[in-house]
Enzyme design. Structure first.
Site, short mmCIF file in Angstrom:
data_model
loop_
_atom_site.label_atom_id
_atom_site.label_comp_id
_atom_site.label_asym_id
_atom_site.label_seq_id
_atom_site.Cartn_x
_atom_site.Cartn_y
_atom_site.Cartn_z
N ASP A 1 0.87 -1.16 0.00
CA ASP A 1 0.00 0.00 0.00
C ASP A 1 0.92 1.22 0.00
O ASP A 1 2.09 1.13 0.40
CB ASP A 1 -0.89 -0.03 1.26
CG ASP A 1 -1.79 1.18 1.37
OD1 ASP A 1 -2.40 1.57 0.35
OD2 ASP A 1 -1.85 1.76 2.47
N ASP B 1 0.00 5.05 0.95
CA ASP B 1 -0.19 6.00 2.05
C ASP B 1 -0.17 5.29 3.39
O ASP B 1 -0.94 4.37 3.64
CB ASP B 1 -1.50 6.76 1.87
CG ASP B 1 -1.53 7.59 0.60
OD1 ASP B 1 -0.46 8.06 0.18
OD2 ASP B 1 -2.62 7.77 0.03
#
Length: 175
Positions: A8, A10
């Site tokens: 991922d 952020d």
């Protein structure tokens, strides 16, 4: 077939919801988390293809344009290069939250598409994220899952938990 490290973005690679930045909608909002560059270099050195899989609902909601996202990802790659680290490919979902699209995590389509494109053995691979949708997407794709940090207060059952990406990389290096 190769092994993949699906990350991922952020909260895993860069800051989000901090005093310095709330959301990353422009390149100037992008700041690598401490240790992220070193961790990704470890993954590279261990022979993992490194991918970013990120929900970017800000596009669908009109907070940013895809051109800005391209610039953000260019900055990310450039910042990582200073650590000798590289990203092999990036997949993102530009749709609004709750749009029902097949690509938005917790659905696994971004992971599955990257795996097919790069001939990745999902059984040897990891999905690493900081929230429940990341872990659910990884589980549905058939990869091992790693939850980072303490941002997610929802019940989730990753295969492993680490404080940050570098702690995970250090552990993986010793395996």
């Amino acid at each position: 077939m190769s092994k993949g490290m699906f990350l991922d973005r952020d909260g895993v690679i860069n800051e989000v919801l901090t005093n310095r930045v709330k959301f990353v909608n422009q390149p100037r909002d992008f700041h690598l988390l401490e240790g992220a560059g070193e961790a990704i270099r470890v993954f590279n050195d261990l022979g993992y293809y490194v991918f970013v899989v990120t929900n970017q609902g800000g596009i669908g909601l009109g907070y940013m344009q895809e051109a800005a996202l391209t610039e953000i990802h260019h900055k990310m790659k450039s910042d990582l290069e200073t650590f000798g680290a590289s990203i092999d490919d990036i997949a993102y979902c530009p749709h609004k939250p709750h749009a029902g699209c097949p690509c938005r995590k917790p659905k696994p389509q971004m992971i599955l598409d990257l795996a097919e494109k790069h001939q990745i053995d999902l059984y040897q691979s990891y999905m690493t994220g900081d929230r429940k949708p990341d872990i659910e997407a990884g589980k549905q794709a058939g990869v091992k899952t790693v939850l980072l940090g303490g941002r997610d207060d929802e019940t989730t059952t990753p295969d492993a938990y680490f404080s940050d990406l570098l702690a995970f990389a250090d552990w993986l290096k010793k395996q």
